[in-house]
Design an enzyme around this catalytic site. Structure first.
Site, PDB file in Angstrom:
ATOM      1  N   ASP A  50       0.826  -1.221   0.000  1.00  0.00           N
ATOM      2  CA  ASP A  50       0.000   0.000   0.000  1.00  0.00           C
ATOM      3  C   ASP A  50       0.858   1.269   0.000  1.00  0.00           C
ATOM      4  O   ASP A  50       0.637   2.176   0.823  1.00  0.00           O
ATOM      5  CB  ASP A  50      -0.911   0.028   1.240  1.00  0.00           C
ATOM      6  CG  ASP A  50      -1.691  -1.251   1.458  1.00  0.00           C
ATOM      7  OD1 ASP A  50      -2.110  -1.867   0.470  1.00  0.00           O
ATOM      8  OD2 ASP A  50      -1.883  -1.625   2.635  1.00  0.00           O
TER       9      ASP A  50
ATOM     10  N   GLU B  24     -11.431   0.061  -3.054  1.00  0.00           N
ATOM     11  CA  GLU B  24     -10.579   0.625  -1.991  1.00  0.00           C
ATOM     12  C   GLU B  24      -9.395   1.327  -2.643  1.00  0.00           C
ATOM     13  O   GLU B  24      -9.322   1.447  -3.855  1.00  0.00           O
ATOM     14  CB  GLU B  24     -10.097  -0.479  -1.042  1.00  0.00           C
ATOM     15  CG  GLU B  24      -9.246  -1.546  -1.707  1.00  0.00           C
ATOM     16  CD  GLU B  24      -8.913  -2.723  -0.798  1.00  0.00           C
ATOM     17  OE1 GLU B  24      -9.368  -2.778   0.361  1.00  0.00           O
ATOM     18  OE2 GLU B  24      -8.199  -3.635  -1.275  1.00  0.00           O
TER      19      GLU B  24
HETATM   20  O1  FUB Z   1      -3.181  -3.490   3.623  1.00  0.00           O
HETATM   21  C1  FUB Z   1      -4.458  -3.717   4.133  1.00  0.00           C
HETATM   22  C2  FUB Z   1      -5.498  -3.389   3.114  1.00  0.00           C
HETATM   23  O2  FUB Z   1      -5.303  -4.202   1.957  1.00  0.00           O
HETATM   24  C3  FUB Z   1      -5.436  -1.984   2.584  1.00  0.00           C
HETATM   25  O3  FUB Z   1      -5.926  -1.024   3.457  1.00  0.00           O
HETATM   26  C4  FUB Z   1      -6.203  -2.167   1.338  1.00  0.00           C
HETATM   27  O4  FUB Z   1      -6.130  -1.103   0.452  1.00  0.00           O
HETATM   28  C5  FUB Z   1      -5.594  -3.430   0.798  1.00  0.00           C
HETATM   29  O5  FUB Z   1      -4.387  -3.199   0.121  1.00  0.00           O
END
Ligand code: FUB
Length: 344
Positions: free
Chosen positions: A31, A244
């Site tokens: 991320d 997301e």
């Molecule tokens: O790293 C945890 C979660 O997985 C992140 O917040 C999301 O965007 C996904 O990458």
């Protein structure tokens, strides 16, 4: 590349074909939010660990506890690990799951924005402050008032305003906030409360930040992502709808909102004329990587544009043990972005 096809991968062969290799190999990192501060690239990633939690569709296996900040003088130069910048034990309101963070700078101070679950199991977004881009960061005692869900990305516009984009469905809980209050029923379901396939998809949120960057200056508003006819993308349009990993960058006066489609594993983007949108879906930036999640940032450095992303190649496909990578992105004359294949 979804988890079920991973058993068939020859990782030595895959790495030979990879567009780029992990830039950090002594830790698992994911991320990546990248910014240029003081002429260096600073990367604010999640710090993946194996905490022994079983894989589920709520992301319980992403049980991260702290953040490290990394810096680079050059895009292909050494990557410096500045050590622990913030640990969950130092955040009064947060219990666990330090997910994807971001950072920004204002008047010589640096702000780390991060999601974590509070002691009621609800994702909130917090802020921590430092005099240095790499911390250590001192957290605020409470999460941002009115914050919810995950994946904050804080964009500074040319007029000096800062905006936070955030949100994530399934384990990121966005679908539990459909009436403005947290719906705790069906706790084990990642998809309860999602709109039907033929209804508009859930949207990410934006809020302008207060001058001190510690609170929202307005009630968060939905960020509309529309198709070429101006219609909101539908919930069943899994190849294009928001899941997301919100990110915002500006190129030639246009606002580019990019994000992950989650269960279809694309990084897509949509273009708008102002920070609030609406944003018109414009294509894919990155095709699926090895691992379930795809999460990125986009940053200009010395006249070139780069995609910071991750995959699970170093861990040989373990979903929650990911590694940050970098690849240059190219724009077409009309402002569209050329789609990258992570493995050629
Ligand atoms: O790293 C945890 C979660 O997985 C992140 O917040 C999301 O965007 C996904 O990458």
């Amino acid at each position: 590349m979804p988890e079920d096809s991973i058993n068939h991968i020859d990782f030595d062969e895959l790495n030979k074909k990879a567009t780029s290799l992990p830039i950090v190999t002594h830790l698992y990192t994911a991320d990546p939010s990248a910014h240029v501060f003081e002429n260096k690239i600073y990367i604010y990633p999640s710090h993946d660990i194996d905490a022994g939690e079983a894989f589920d569709d709520l992301g319980s296996h992403f049980a991260m506890e702290d953040y490290h900040v990394f810096s680079m003088d050059h895009i292909e130069g050494d990557v410096k690990d500045h050590g622990i910048a913030l640990h969950v034990n130092d955040v009064k309101w947060a219990e666990k799951q330090m997910w994807a963070p971001d950072a920004n700078e204002k008047d010589g101070k640096y702000y780390l924005f991060f999601p974590a679950k509070d002691y009621d199991g609800i994702f909130r977004i917090g802020v921590a402050i430092s005099d240095l881009p790499y911390g250590p960061f001192t957290p605020q005692p409470d999460a941002i008032k009115g914050s919810f869900s995950i994946d904050p990305a804080v964009f500074k516009d040319d007029d000096g305003s800062y905006y936070m984009y955030f949100g994530g469905i399934w384990g990121g809980q966005l679908q539990r906030w459909r009436n403005g209050v947290f719906n705790a029923s069906h706790p084990d379901s990642p998809t309860a409360f999602l709109p039907k396939d033929n209804e508009p998809a859930l949207l990410p949120f934006i809020a302008k930040m207060t001058d001190d960057l510690l609170q929202f200056d307005e009630s968060p508003k939905e960020v509309e992502i529309v198709d070429e006819n101006g219609n909101l993308l539908l919930s069943g349009d899994n190849n294009r709808r928001f899941f997301e990993a919100a990110w915002l960058h500006k190129y030639k006066g246009k606002y580019y909102f990019s994000y992950s489609t989650g269960d279809t594993h694309f990084i897509c983007y949509a273009i708008g004329n102002n920070p609030y949108g609406p944003f018109t879906y414009s294509g894919r930036i990155l095709n699926p990587v090895v691992g379930w999640t795809s999460h990125h940032s986009i940053c200009e450095f010395k006249g070139k544009w780069y995609l910071f992303y991750h995959d699970s190649s170093l861990s040989k496909g373990v979903t929650h043990l990911r590694s940050v990578k970098i690849a240059e992105i190219k724009y077409n004359e009309d402002g569209t972005i050329q789609t990258l294949d992570p493995y050629l």
